[in-house]
Design a protein around this motif. Structure first.
Motif, PDB file in Angstrom:
ATOM      1  N   GLU A 132       0.828  -1.208   0.000  1.00 45.61           N
ATOM      2  CA  GLU A 132       0.000   0.000   0.000  1.00 45.61           C
ATOM      3  C   GLU A 132       0.862   1.257   0.000  1.00 45.61           C
ATOM      4  OE1 GLU A 132      -3.243   0.106  -0.419  1.00 45.61           O
ATOM      5  OE2 GLU A 132      -3.224  -2.072  -0.569  1.00 45.61           O
ATOM      6  N   LEU A 133       1.946   1.246   0.773  1.00 45.81           N
ATOM      7  CA  LEU A 133       2.837   2.410   0.809  1.00 45.81           C
ATOM      8  C   LEU A 133       3.479   2.648  -0.550  1.00 45.81           C
ATOM      9  CD1 LEU A 133       4.582   1.851   4.275  1.00 45.81           C
ATOM     10  CD2 LEU A 133       2.980   3.692   3.698  1.00 45.81           C
ATOM     11  N   ALA A 134       3.848   1.565  -1.216  1.00 46.68           N
ATOM     12  CA  ALA A 134       4.454   1.694  -2.549  1.00 46.68           C
ATOM     13  C   ALA A 134       3.474   2.340  -3.527  1.00 46.68           C
ATOM     14  CB  ALA A 134       4.890   0.319  -3.053  1.00 46.68           C
ATOM     15  N   HIS A 135       2.163   1.993  -3.385  1.00 49.11           N
ATOM     16  CA  HIS A 135       1.140   2.598  -4.235  1.00 49.11           C
ATOM     17  C   HIS A 135       1.037   4.104  -4.003  1.00 49.11           C
ATOM     18  CE1 HIS A 135      -0.924  -0.254  -6.760  1.00 49.11           C
ATOM     19  NE2 HIS A 135      -0.911  -1.158  -5.788  1.00 49.11           N
ATOM     20  N   LEU A 136       1.401   4.521  -2.791  1.00 45.30           N
ATOM     21  CA  LEU A 136       1.360   5.954  -2.456  1.00 45.30           C
ATOM     22  C   LEU A 136       2.654   6.670  -2.827  1.00 45.30           C
ATOM     23  CD1 LEU A 136      -0.339   5.667   1.070  1.00 45.30           C
ATOM     24  CD2 LEU A 136      -1.399   6.461  -1.059  1.00 45.30           C
ATOM     25  N   GLY A 137       3.573   5.921  -3.447  1.00 40.80           N
ATOM     26  CA  GLY A 137       4.817   6.527  -3.905  1.00 40.80           C
ATOM     27  C   GLY A 137       5.948   6.505  -2.896  1.00 40.80           C
ATOM     28  N   VAL A 138       5.761   5.758  -1.792  1.00 39.51           N
ATOM     29  CA  VAL A 138       6.812   5.655  -0.772  1.00 39.51           C
ATOM     30  C   VAL A 138       7.836   4.619  -1.213  1.00 39.51           C
ATOM     31  CG1 VAL A 138       7.335   5.091   1.641  1.00 39.51           C
ATOM     32  CG2 VAL A 138       5.209   6.319   1.059  1.00 39.51           C
ATOM     33  N   GLN A 139       9.117   4.959  -1.104  1.00 34.03           N
ATOM     34  CA  GLN A 139      10.182   3.997  -1.420  1.00 34.03           C
ATOM     35  C   GLN A 139      10.317   3.011  -0.256  1.00 34.03           C
ATOM     36  OE1 GLN A 139      12.460   3.733  -4.005  1.00 34.03           O
ATOM     37  NE2 GLN A 139      11.557   5.341  -5.258  1.00 34.03           N
ATOM     38  N   VAL A 140       9.862   1.792  -0.457  1.00 33.92           N
ATOM     39  CA  VAL A 140       9.877   0.798   0.628  1.00 33.92           C
ATOM     40  C   VAL A 140      10.996  -0.211   0.388  1.00 33.92           C
ATOM     41  CG1 VAL A 140       7.422   1.022   1.131  1.00 33.92           C
ATOM     42  CG2 VAL A 140       8.179  -0.625  -0.602  1.00 33.92           C
ATOM     43  N   PRO A 141      11.480  -0.882   1.462  1.00 37.17           N
ATOM     44  CA  PRO A 141      12.531  -1.894   1.292  1.00 37.17           C
ATOM     45  C   PRO A 141      12.059  -3.032   0.393  1.00 37.17           C
ATOM     46  CG  PRO A 141      12.241  -1.326   3.608  1.00 37.17           C
ATOM     47  CD  PRO A 141      11.102  -0.702   2.872  1.00 37.17           C
ATOM     48  N   LYS A 142      12.956  -3.559  -0.402  1.00 36.30           N
ATOM     49  CA  LYS A 142      12.601  -4.664  -1.291  1.00 36.30           C
ATOM     50  C   LYS A 142      12.543  -5.992  -0.546  1.00 36.30           C
ATOM     51  CE  LYS A 142      14.284  -2.655  -5.600  1.00 36.30           C
ATOM     52  NZ  LYS A 142      15.202  -2.812  -6.764  1.00 36.30           N
ATOM     53  N   LYS A 143      13.366  -6.140   0.499  1.00 34.36           N
ATOM     54  CA  LYS A 143      13.399  -7.422   1.210  1.00 34.36           C
ATOM     55  C   LYS A 143      12.178  -7.564   2.118  1.00 34.36           C
ATOM     56  CE  LYS A 143      15.874  -6.272   5.461  1.00 34.36           C
ATOM     57  NZ  LYS A 143      16.864  -6.731   6.407  1.00 34.36           N
ATOM     58  N   TYR A 144      11.869  -8.806   2.466  1.00 37.64           N
ATOM     59  CA  TYR A 144      10.754  -9.091   3.364  1.00 37.64           C
ATOM     60  C   TYR A 144      11.086  -8.597   4.766  1.00 37.64           C
ATOM     61  CZ  TYR A 144       7.633 -11.776   6.384  1.00 37.64           C
ATOM     62  OH  TYR A 144       6.723 -12.144   7.338  1.00 37.64           O
ATOM     63  N   LEU A 145      10.104  -7.959   5.421  1.00 42.92           N
ATOM     64  CA  LEU A 145      10.278  -7.471   6.790  1.00 42.92           C
ATOM     65  C   LEU A 145       9.275  -8.146   7.712  1.00 42.92           C
ATOM     66  CD1 LEU A 145      10.591  -3.605   6.207  1.00 42.92           C
ATOM     67  CD2 LEU A 145      12.444  -5.251   6.471  1.00 42.92           C
ATOM     68  N   THR A 146       9.732  -8.566   8.888  1.00 42.63           N
ATOM     69  CA  THR A 146       8.820  -9.052   9.915  1.00 42.63           C
ATOM     70  C   THR A 146       8.056  -7.857  10.483  1.00 42.63           C
ATOM     71  OG1 THR A 146      10.415  -8.785  11.701  1.00 42.63           O
ATOM     72  CG2 THR A 146      10.428 -10.904  10.534  1.00 42.63           C
ATOM     73  N   GLU A 147       7.088  -8.137  11.347  1.00 40.13           N
ATOM     74  CA  GLU A 147       6.311  -7.051  11.951  1.00 40.13           C
ATOM     75  C   GLU A 147       7.222  -6.089  12.717  1.00 40.13           C
ATOM     76  OE1 GLU A 147       2.428  -6.966  14.767  1.00 40.13           O
ATOM     77  OE2 GLU A 147       2.395  -8.368  13.083  1.00 40.13           O
ATOM     78  N   LYS A 148       8.148  -6.643  13.512  1.00 42.84           N
ATOM     79  CA  LYS A 148       9.055  -5.790  14.284  1.00 42.84           C
ATOM     80  C   LYS A 148       9.964  -4.972  13.360  1.00 42.84           C
ATOM     81  CE  LYS A 148      12.599  -5.861  17.881  1.00 42.84           C
ATOM     82  NZ  LYS A 148      13.481  -4.947  17.135  1.00 42.84           N
ATOM     83  N   GLU A 149      10.490  -5.627  12.317  1.00 51.88           N
ATOM     84  CA  GLU A 149      11.363  -4.919  11.373  1.00 51.88           C
ATOM     85  C   GLU A 149      10.609  -3.804  10.653  1.00 51.88           C
ATOM     86  OE1 GLU A 149      14.414  -8.607  10.219  1.00 51.88           O
ATOM     87  OE2 GLU A 149      12.567  -8.267   9.071  1.00 51.88           O
TER      88      GLU A 149
END
Length: 279
Positions: A250-267
């Motif tokens: 969803e953040l990527a759809h809003l144009g936010v540069q998000v990490p490519k790797k998988y993140l756990t909830e804490k990460e």
């Protein structure tokens, strides 16, 4: 690690005259002591694959080898000694008038002597934390307790492999957590090879490995982090992903540069905190 299940060129159709295959040229190897989660949309072939491994169905083509034996009419009963199956609805597995009698049912069928049977029932109920309920009627138990009794009945037979076929899907959140925690302990502490067929992404995320089926074919086979990092591909075939991956999407759809790797909830929480601070 030694492999305990080897599947080669496996295909299956319920109607051999029907060109559409439920499973199509599946090749898999599962190592002893591994926890493998099978995921896929309804009709992808997950439960069919489990029934083929247990000899409840016969392959159209291909071979299945379990614990060094190739599955056939001659070996099916020996192979079933290595496999225990826990199904979606525990009520369908109850036979005995009380919990202890139900757990003992499979042992009685195999002619296990009474003293050994009594010991195995006690050990199996202790393993699922249900020894205090030995004299209770199964119908009076909660959904999670019923499923634990069903698992005890499987453990009493001392298989090497336990297949959970949508075993948490009918449970409330508390019951689901209890059974998933039990799966984890059976695998990590007791050394059982666990195959869990599930729609529960949180359950699948705990496995050593996830196999994704789509229309009878294996389309992905990797560690959970690598599978869930392919969120868009999973969305396209109607599968869910853990909440942090959905949030990234969803953040990527809003144009936010998000990490490519998988993140756990804490990460994901840590990354969001750093992102907000930078702003």
């Amino acid at each position: 690690m030694n492999s305990i299940i080897e599947i080669k060129d496996l295909s299956f159709s319920y109607d051999h005259e029907e060109p559409k295959k439920v499973l199509d040229q599946v090749n898999l190897t599962i190592d002893q002591g591994q926890w493998v989660a099978l995921i896929g949309h309804n009709g992808s072939g997950k439960s069919t694959l489990a029934k083929l491994i247990d000899g409840l169905l016969t392959p159209t083509t291909g071979t299945i080898t379990v614990a060094g034996q190739t599955l056939s009419e001659e070996t099916v009963w020996e192979i079933r000694d290595h496999i225990g199956m826990v199904f979606q609805n525990p009520d369908n597995q109850f036979i005995g008038a009380d919990v202890a009698g139900d757990v003992a049912f499979g042992l009685e069928n195999r002619g296990v002597p009474y003293e050994e049977m009594h010991l195995r029932v006690k050990e199996a109920l202790k393993a699922v934390n249900m020894e205090k309920f030995a004299a209770h009627e199964p119908v009076r138990l909660s959904g999670g307790q019923k499923q634990r009794v069903a698992i005890a009945g499987v453990l009493a037979l001392r298989p090497q492999i336990v297949i959970f076929d949508e075993s948490t899907s009918m449970l409330d959140p508390k019951g689901r957590q209890e059974i998933v925690a039990l799966m984890r302990r059976l695998n990590k502490e007791e050394g059982f090879t666990v195959i869990s067929i599930t729609h529960d992404i949180d359950e699948a995320s705990l496995a050593d490995r996830i196999i994704v089926l789509d229309d009878g074919k294996v389309i992905a086979d990797d560690a959970p982090a690598k599978i869930f990092s392919r969120g868009n591909e999973l969305f396209k075939i109607g599968l869910d992903v853990p909440y942090p991956e959905r949030l990234k999407h969803e953040l990527a759809h809003l144009g936010v540069q998000v990490p490519k790797k998988y993140l756990t909830e804490k990460e994901m929480v840590d990354w969001l905190c750093q992102y907000v601070l930078k702003k």
